[in-house]
Motif scaffolding. Structure first.
Motif, PDB file in Angstrom:
ATOM      1  N   ARG A   5       4.245  -3.394  -6.551  1.00  0.00           N
ATOM      2  CA  ARG A   5       4.799  -1.667  -6.354  1.00  0.00           C
ATOM      3  C   ARG A   5       3.956  -0.169  -5.903  1.00  0.00           C
ATOM      4  O   ARG A   5       3.930   0.119  -5.048  1.00  0.00           O
ATOM      5  CB  ARG A   5       5.792  -2.098  -5.816  1.00  0.00           C
ATOM      6  CG  ARG A   5       6.376  -3.150  -4.863  1.00  0.00           C
ATOM      7  CD  ARG A   5       8.599  -3.062  -4.166  1.00  0.00           C
ATOM      8  NE  ARG A   5       9.403  -2.561  -5.803  1.00  0.00           N
ATOM      9  CZ  ARG A   5       9.920  -3.426  -6.738  1.00  0.00           C
ATOM     10  NH1 ARG A   5       9.781  -4.685  -6.216  1.00  0.00           N
ATOM     11  NH2 ARG A   5      10.662  -2.712  -7.202  1.00  0.00           N
ATOM     12  N   GLN A   6       4.648   0.032  -6.807  1.00  0.00           N
ATOM     13  CA  GLN A   6       4.130   1.443  -7.654  1.00  0.00           C
ATOM     14  C   GLN A   6       2.569   1.570  -7.308  1.00  0.00           C
ATOM     15  O   GLN A   6       1.944   2.815  -6.990  1.00  0.00           O
ATOM     16  CB  GLN A   6       4.542   1.739  -8.811  1.00  0.00           C
ATOM     17  CG  GLN A   6       4.364   3.059  -9.194  1.00  0.00           C
ATOM     18  CD  GLN A   6       4.789   3.342 -10.254  1.00  0.00           C
ATOM     19  OE1 GLN A   6       4.596   3.033 -11.276  1.00  0.00           O
ATOM     20  NE2 GLN A   6       5.846   4.293 -10.629  1.00  0.00           N
ATOM     21  N   ALA A   7       1.867   0.372  -7.904  1.00  0.00           N
ATOM     22  CA  ALA A   7       0.375   0.466  -7.999  1.00  0.00           C
ATOM     23  C   ALA A   7       0.420   0.571  -6.600  1.00  0.00           C
ATOM     24  O   ALA A   7      -1.251   1.134  -6.028  1.00  0.00           O
ATOM     25  CB  ALA A   7      -0.231  -0.492  -9.750  1.00  0.00           C
ATOM     26  N   LEU A   8       0.361  -0.531  -5.668  1.00  0.00           N
ATOM     27  CA  LEU A   8      -0.208  -0.254  -4.500  1.00  0.00           C
ATOM     28  C   LEU A   8       0.271   1.032  -3.849  1.00  0.00           C
ATOM     29  O   LEU A   8      -0.706   0.832  -2.473  1.00  0.00           O
ATOM     30  CB  LEU A   8       0.666  -1.781  -3.571  1.00  0.00           C
ATOM     31  CG  LEU A   8       0.281  -3.751  -4.348  1.00  0.00           C
ATOM     32  CD1 LEU A   8       0.822  -4.113  -3.713  1.00  0.00           C
ATOM     33  CD2 LEU A   8      -1.175  -3.457  -4.363  1.00  0.00           C
ATOM     34  N   ALA A   9       1.186   1.524  -4.161  1.00  0.00           N
ATOM     35  CA  ALA A   9       1.815   3.035  -3.112  1.00  0.00           C
ATOM     36  C   ALA A   9       0.718   3.737  -3.490  1.00  0.00           C
ATOM     37  O   ALA A   9       0.363   4.305  -2.605  1.00  0.00           O
ATOM     38  CB  ALA A   9       2.878   3.019  -3.453  1.00  0.00           C
ATOM     39  N   ALA A  10       0.092   3.767  -4.823  1.00  0.00           N
ATOM     40  CA  ALA A  10      -0.734   4.889  -5.089  1.00  0.00           C
ATOM     41  C   ALA A  10      -1.887   4.835  -4.655  1.00  0.00           C
ATOM     42  O   ALA A  10      -1.989   5.154  -3.901  1.00  0.00           O
ATOM     43  CB  ALA A  10      -0.542   4.670  -6.865  1.00  0.00           C
ATOM     44  N   ALA A  11      -2.485   3.282  -4.599  1.00  0.00           N
ATOM     45  CA  ALA A  11      -3.829   2.742  -4.118  1.00  0.00           C
ATOM     46  C   ALA A  11      -4.149   3.528  -2.662  1.00  0.00           C
ATOM     47  O   ALA A  11      -4.912   3.790  -1.734  1.00  0.00           O
ATOM     48  CB  ALA A  11      -4.067   1.651  -4.437  1.00  0.00           C
ATOM     49  N   GLU A  12      -2.920   3.351  -1.685  1.00  0.00           N
ATOM     50  CA  GLU A  12      -2.507   3.884  -0.469  1.00  0.00           C
ATOM     51  C   GLU A  12      -1.959   4.777  -0.012  1.00  0.00           C
ATOM     52  O   GLU A  12      -2.048   4.949   0.822  1.00  0.00           O
ATOM     53  CB  GLU A  12      -1.694   2.354   0.247  1.00  0.00           C
ATOM     54  CG  GLU A  12      -2.040   1.555  -0.047  1.00  0.00           C
ATOM     55  CD  GLU A  12      -0.487   0.116   0.607  1.00  0.00           C
ATOM     56  OE1 GLU A  12       0.093   0.487   0.646  1.00  0.00           O
ATOM     57  OE2 GLU A  12      -1.787  -1.051   0.261  1.00  0.00           O
ATOM     58  N   GLY A  13      -1.938   6.116  -1.182  1.00  0.00           N
ATOM     59  CA  GLY A  13      -1.700   6.774  -0.760  1.00  0.00           C
ATOM     60  C   GLY A  13      -0.502   8.032  -0.136  1.00  0.00           C
ATOM     61  O   GLY A  13       0.069   8.193  -0.261  1.00  0.00           O
ATOM     62  N   GLY A  14       0.530   6.311  -0.377  1.00  0.00           N
ATOM     63  CA  GLY A  14       1.982   6.580  -0.158  1.00  0.00           C
ATOM     64  C   GLY A  14       2.801   6.636  -1.945  1.00  0.00           C
ATOM     65  O   GLY A  14       2.559   7.166  -2.229  1.00  0.00           O
ATOM     66  N   THR A  15       4.246   6.474  -1.315  1.00  0.00           N
ATOM     67  CA  THR A  15       5.369   7.169  -2.627  1.00  0.00           C
ATOM     68  C   THR A  15       6.112   5.449  -2.810  1.00  0.00           C
ATOM     69  O   THR A  15       5.852   4.826  -1.828  1.00  0.00           O
ATOM     70  CB  THR A  15       6.131   8.082  -2.340  1.00  0.00           C
ATOM     71  OG1 THR A  15       6.990   7.484  -0.898  1.00  0.00           O
ATOM     72  CG2 THR A  15       5.203   8.862  -2.048  1.00  0.00           C
ATOM     73  N   PRO A  16       6.138   5.303  -4.032  1.00  0.00           N
ATOM     74  CA  PRO A  16       6.685   3.446  -4.758  1.00  0.00           C
ATOM     75  C   PRO A  16       8.072   3.962  -3.882  1.00  0.00           C
ATOM     76  O   PRO A  16       8.350   5.149  -3.975  1.00  0.00           O
ATOM     77  CB  PRO A  16       6.573   3.827  -5.153  1.00  0.00           C
ATOM     78  CG  PRO A  16       6.586   5.520  -6.143  1.00  0.00           C
ATOM     79  CD  PRO A  16       5.390   5.869  -4.835  1.00  0.00           C
ATOM     80  N   PRO A  17       8.720   2.518  -3.297  1.00  0.00           N
ATOM     81  CA  PRO A  17       9.639   2.334  -2.471  1.00  0.00           C
ATOM     82  C   PRO A  17      10.823   2.393  -3.256  1.00  0.00           C
ATOM     83  O   PRO A  17       9.907   2.527  -4.815  1.00  0.00           O
ATOM     84  CB  PRO A  17       9.718   1.082  -2.467  1.00  0.00           C
ATOM     85  CG  PRO A  17       8.924   0.387  -2.857  1.00  0.00           C
ATOM     86  CD  PRO A  17       7.873   1.135  -3.488  1.00  0.00           C
TER      87      PRO A  17
END
Length: 252
Positions: free
Chosen positions: A240-252
């Protein structure tokens, strides 16, 4: 940049008695054989026997054992008896969580820095890995390892060194995973080709997202095959953290 690539098994080396490189040779040989599965998890290791086989004193063997113990590949008891550490679902989850977190970051840093020759090498390795499918795990694994290390080759030597270490350790588990589930070959090959394409397109976010899914799929499948009841909370959090970082968001 030269990458440490695991080679196909070879006969272990003898060292020159009294040679200054005795510890390095013994350590490298035992490490390779443990990581490749040539020395099975749970196997006992005798300092005396290894010293006799390699025509060295116990000193270099004792030091090699210390290095292997520090890396977590063997356990040494008070009486200096040693055994290769067992495969564990907890370890594989931690290893893949580290890989997902760090390799996606390293790939994101590397994509804009790839030279034309780097991109050509990625394409060559995609073809080589696909051609090695079904021709023996050790050949496939050496090429697969090289491909993944090329993806992160411009993230700095310190990060690369850690990534190499974790990738080599998951190799013990990948050997089990690939051997049990042949479907991983075809899907993995398609993802390798897409990763190379995204790198050439300089699409770092999409490449990092795909790499996170690629690594996590292998890790989750392996965890399920080892212990279906195990809940991989750490690995899922890393994903979740890696996907959020890749998409420019913040991890849930």
């Amino acid at each position: 940049m030269i990458f440490p690539v695991r080679q196909e098994p070879v006969t272990h080396q003898l060292v020159v008695p009294g040679g200054r490189d005795a510890t390095d040779v013994v350590h490298a040989d035992l490490r390779r054989r443990i990581l490749s599965g040539d020395i099975a998890p749970g196997s006992g290791l005798s300092q005396a026997r290894i010293a006799k086989e390699r025509l060295v004193s116990r000193g270099p063997v004792r030091e090699a054992f210390r290095l292997l113990q520090r890396e977590g590949l063997i356990e040494v008891e008070v009486n200096q008896r040693a055994r290769v550490t067992d495969l564990s679902v907890e370890e594989v989850e931690h290893l893949y969580a580290l890989r997902v977190s760090n390799e996606t970051l390293a790939l994101g840093l590397s994509v804009p820095r790839f030279s034309p020759s780097d991109l050509d090498e990625l394409d060559r390795l995609v073809d080589a890995v696909a051609a090695a499918e079904g021709r023996g795990f050790d050949r496939w694994e050496a090429l697969h390892h090289r491909f993944h290390m090329r993806l992160v080759s411009h993230a700095g030597q310190r990060m690369l060194s850690s990534t190499v270490l974790w990738a080599e350790h998951t190799g013990r588990y990948r050997k089990v995973y690939v051997g049990r589930d042949g479907s991983g070959w075809t899907l993995g090959a398609r993802e390798h080709a897409e990763l190379a394409r995204l790198c050439r397109a300089r699409d770092a976010p999409a490449a990092a997202t795909l790499l996170a899914r690629h690594l996590s799929r292998a890790g989750l499948a392996l965890i399920a095959s080892m212990d279906p009841a195990h809940e991989p909370a750490l690995l899922r959090a890393a994903i979740r953290q890696a996907l959020a970082a890749a998409e420019g968001g913040t991890p849930p």
